[in-house]
Design an enzyme around this catalytic site. Structure first.
Site, PDB file in Angstrom:
ATOM      1  N   SER A 233      35.301  37.512  46.521  1.00  0.00           N
ATOM      2  CA  SER A 233      34.092  37.521  45.709  1.00  0.00           C
ATOM      3  C   SER A 233      33.756  36.125  45.208  1.00  0.00           C
ATOM      4  O   SER A 233      34.601  35.227  45.215  1.00  0.00           O
ATOM      5  CB  SER A 233      34.272  38.456  44.506  1.00  0.00           C
ATOM      6  OG  SER A 233      34.494  39.781  44.918  1.00  0.00           O
ATOM      7  N   GLY A 269      30.461  39.645  48.598  1.00  0.00           N
ATOM      8  CA  GLY A 269      31.094  38.544  47.889  1.00  0.00           C
ATOM      9  C   GLY A 269      30.252  37.310  47.718  1.00  0.00           C
ATOM     10  O   GLY A 269      30.752  36.273  47.270  1.00  0.00           O
ATOM     11  N   PRO A 312      26.543  43.295  49.540  1.00  0.00           N
ATOM     12  CA  PRO A 312      26.334  42.442  48.365  1.00  0.00           C
ATOM     13  C   PRO A 312      26.106  43.269  47.101  1.00  0.00           C
ATOM     14  O   PRO A 312      25.508  44.345  47.149  1.00  0.00           O
ATOM     15  CB  PRO A 312      25.059  41.661  48.738  1.00  0.00           C
ATOM     16  CG  PRO A 312      24.320  42.601  49.644  1.00  0.00           C
ATOM     17  CD  PRO A 312      25.374  43.337  50.426  1.00  0.00           C
ATOM     18  N   GLY A 313      26.599  42.775  46.002  1.00  0.00           N
ATOM     19  CA  GLY A 313      26.361  43.430  44.715  1.00  0.00           C
ATOM     20  C   GLY A 313      25.975  42.410  43.667  1.00  0.00           C
ATOM     21  O   GLY A 313      24.868  42.397  43.141  1.00  0.00           O
ATOM     22  N   ARG A 314      26.911  41.507  43.375  1.00  0.00           N
ATOM     23  CA  ARG A 314      26.703  40.472  42.366  1.00  0.00           C
ATOM     24  C   ARG A 314      25.455  39.640  42.648  1.00  0.00           C
ATOM     25  O   ARG A 314      24.683  39.320  41.742  1.00  0.00           O
ATOM     26  CB  ARG A 314      27.937  39.562  42.350  1.00  0.00           C
ATOM     27  CG  ARG A 314      27.910  38.458  41.320  1.00  0.00           C
ATOM     28  CD  ARG A 314      28.935  37.372  41.666  1.00  0.00           C
ATOM     29  NE  ARG A 314      30.195  37.912  42.114  1.00  0.00           N
ATOM     30  CZ  ARG A 314      31.248  38.100  41.328  1.00  0.00           C
ATOM     31  NH1 ARG A 314      31.164  37.806  40.055  1.00  0.00           N
ATOM     32  NH2 ARG A 314      32.384  38.572  41.818  1.00  0.00           N
ATOM     33  N   ARG A 360      35.477  39.990  31.995  1.00  0.00           N
ATOM     34  CA  ARG A 360      35.766  39.022  33.050  1.00  0.00           C
ATOM     35  C   ARG A 360      36.454  37.733  32.555  1.00  0.00           C
ATOM     36  O   ARG A 360      37.379  37.252  33.213  1.00  0.00           O
ATOM     37  CB  ARG A 360      34.495  38.684  33.827  1.00  0.00           C
ATOM     38  CG  ARG A 360      33.918  39.878  34.575  1.00  0.00           C
ATOM     39  CD  ARG A 360      32.739  39.491  35.452  1.00  0.00           C
ATOM     40  NE  ARG A 360      33.170  38.693  36.592  1.00  0.00           N
ATOM     41  CZ  ARG A 360      32.904  37.406  36.745  1.00  0.00           C
ATOM     42  NH1 ARG A 360      32.195  36.741  35.815  1.00  0.00           N
ATOM     43  NH2 ARG A 360      33.338  36.752  37.806  1.00  0.00           N
ATOM     44  N   CYS A 391      40.693  42.236  18.460  1.00  0.00           N
ATOM     45  CA  CYS A 391      41.980  41.734  17.978  1.00  0.00           C
ATOM     46  C   CYS A 391      42.829  41.199  19.126  1.00  0.00           C
ATOM     47  O   CYS A 391      43.927  41.700  19.415  1.00  0.00           O
ATOM     48  CB  CYS A 391      42.710  42.837  17.223  1.00  0.00           C
ATOM     49  SG  CYS A 391      41.934  43.264  15.650  1.00  0.00           S
ATOM     50  N   TYR A 421      29.527  43.440  36.923  1.00  0.00           N
ATOM     51  CA  TYR A 421      30.908  43.563  36.463  1.00  0.00           C
ATOM     52  C   TYR A 421      31.073  43.362  34.959  1.00  0.00           C
ATOM     53  O   TYR A 421      32.150  42.993  34.501  1.00  0.00           O
ATOM     54  CB  TYR A 421      31.825  42.609  37.239  1.00  0.00           C
ATOM     55  CG  TYR A 421      31.777  42.848  38.718  1.00  0.00           C
ATOM     56  CD1 TYR A 421      32.365  43.978  39.276  1.00  0.00           C
ATOM     57  CD2 TYR A 421      31.109  41.962  39.564  1.00  0.00           C
ATOM     58  CE1 TYR A 421      32.290  44.220  40.636  1.00  0.00           C
ATOM     59  CE2 TYR A 421      31.030  42.201  40.930  1.00  0.00           C
ATOM     60  CZ  TYR A 421      31.624  43.334  41.454  1.00  0.00           C
ATOM     61  OH  TYR A 421      31.536  43.579  42.804  1.00  0.00           O
TER      62      TYR A 421
END
Length: 471
Positions: A233, A269, A312-314, A360, A391, A421
């Site tokens: 990716s 990716g 493809p996604g991102r 991420r 925390c 994501y």
């Protein structure tokens, strides 16, 4: 102005700390009267109506990117006498509305679980346009995928061959399948993002592909489509795809001796910009380079160029999203900058979200950028670290960016390129409800995924009594 010695080497002091770097934000984002607008809607209005943290998705940007990516790949492979099939990788971000946008843009959809399959079905996506991934699909997931007629089921292990074949026999159908293999090509990315080297959970070794395909072909209920590989990716260039395709096509040629192999799936990716230092290749350039490499390899092997699939996604949904936060506290910390004892100041800006809405940075050190979203400022830029409210000391939203030095409690902060994501990895850590997702387009905003309330969280606790039941 000199840079802060605590800043990473790639980060430059901006001439204008209000400027919105090109490529990070959706193309409808602009400043009007000081405040950022997206899709013709002021972020101040969005924050007032829906609260913060808030995921904002530019519908026009998402739809336009989908068409651009699909068109670039189809155009490039048409030039070499073949075709491209484009799947939207639903794992990046999937909701009923987003699934509909992708289908209307002419994309197929790739799902990785029974839940993602349910979303795609609820959106009305034709089942033949769905691909089903996963390294450990349950028997129930396989059975459902086969029973509804998904267009392609990606076999990820030798055990799955018999499982899918049994489901196909049970339902009296021929299930089309791809075989996921590891080409051995390692994308230049974080180890947790690279998925084609041998020492990982996905797929089988390329050397074992011939035996696995023979087993697939031995089942009358399975129809073999071709090999599948995903090299990682956040990839900026075509070199990894080229090398992976070359290795896959050598095996593809061998498999042709035993029957048809109509497709080759090179995965997805394609990278995007998260900071001004990122420089991904344009999709047209990537598509043409990959297509030409595939065509050249096929010519050398003396085989027809297969249809080539991508996932493809991102690169479609990433820059369509931004996250809005409200600043709660700020503080300056004196930090040792060099071994000689020199010190520098880092300013912490804490916001009302964090790792529960964007895992991420904590998960694999992803970098993001930020800007004051509700106003402009003439204050000189100061190095800041945007921290969440959880925390965990590793709860960082933006590790380093230069923001106007007068950032103060109550300011709206915008973090771009959070479409992929972020919502899909969101959690209820510290019992925070996951934020709403609001789609904006042509001056209007609407909720497409409802945010969670405390009542939603408590309702799942079996010991909770809201007073509505008698004891």
């Amino acid at each position: 102005m000199a840079s802060n010695p605590l800043a990473p080497p790639w980060l430059r002091v901006p001439d204008d700390a209000n400027a919105l770097a090109s490529g990070l934000w959706s193309r409808t984002v602009r400043r009007e009267g000081g405040a950022i607008e997206v899709g013709g809607v002021s972020v101040a209005e969005l924050a007032e109506r829906f609260g913060t943290p808030l995921y904002v998705v530019d519908e026009h940007e998402a739809r336009e990117r989908a068409v651009e990516v699909r068109s670039a790949l189809q155009r490039a492979f048409a030039e070499v006498g073949s075709a491209a099939k484009v799947y939207y990788a639903g794992k990046a971000f999937l909701s009923i509305e987003v699934a509909r946008w992708m289908a209307e843009a002419g994309l197929n959809i790739d799902v990785c679980s029974g839940g993602e399959l349910a979303v795609a079905l609820a959106a009305g996506v034709p089942v033949e346009r769905l691909g089903f991934h996963g390294n450990n699909k349950s028997l129930a997931e396989i059975d459902r995928a086969v029973s509804v007629g998904v267009g392609a089921l990606i076999i990820d292990s030798l055990q799955e061959i018999d499982r899918v074949a049994a489901a196909a026999s049970r339902h009296g159908v021929v299930q089309r399948v791809r075989l996921r293999v590891n080409s051995g090509v390692h994308a230049h990315t974080h180890a947790f993002l690279a998925t084609a080297h041998e020492d990982q959970k996905f797929g089988i070794a390329l050397d074992d592909a011939a035996e696995a395909v023979a087993r697939i072909r031995s089942h009358a209920g399975l129809g073999f489509l071709g090999l599948h590989c995903h090299i990682g990716s956040q990839i900026f260039g075509a070199d990894g795809f080229a090398e992976s395709a070359s290795r896959l096509l050598t095996v593809h040629q061998q498999l042709l001796a035993g029957g048809d192999v109509p497709e080759l799936n090179l995965g997805g990716g394609f990278g995007i910009s998260y900071t001004a230092a990122d420089d991904p290749a344009p999709i047209d350039q990537l598509a043409r380079s990959i297509a030409q490499t595939v065509a050249a390899a096929c010519e050398q092997l003396d085989i027809p160029v297969p249809a080539v699939a991508f996932e493809p996604g991102r690169s479609i949904i990433g820059t369509a999203g931004l996250t809005l936060y409200t600043v709660g506290t700020t503080k300056d910390v004196i930090v040792s900058a060099h071994d000689d004892g020199d010190t520098a100041v880092r300013r912490y800006v804490s916001v009302d979200g964090g790792m529960s809405d964007n895992a991420r940075p904590a998960l694999y050190g992803a970098d993001y950028s930020a800007r004051i979203a509700g106003r402009e400022s003439a204050a000189p830029p100061v190095l800041m670290r945007v921290a969440g409210k959880h925390c965990e000391s590793g709860d960082i939203v933006v590790d380093a960016d230069y923001l106007p030095g007068d950032v103060r409690p109550g300011d709206l902060l915008g973090v771009p390129a959070t479409g992929a994501y972020c919502w899909s990895l969101a959690s209820n850590y510290n019992y925070l409800g996951r934020p709403a997702v609001v789609a904006v387009r042509d001056g209007a905003a609407r909720v497409i995924v409802r945010g969670e309330t405390e009542a939603d969280l408590l309702a799942r606790d079996a010991a909770y009594d809201d007073g509505s039941t008698e004891r």
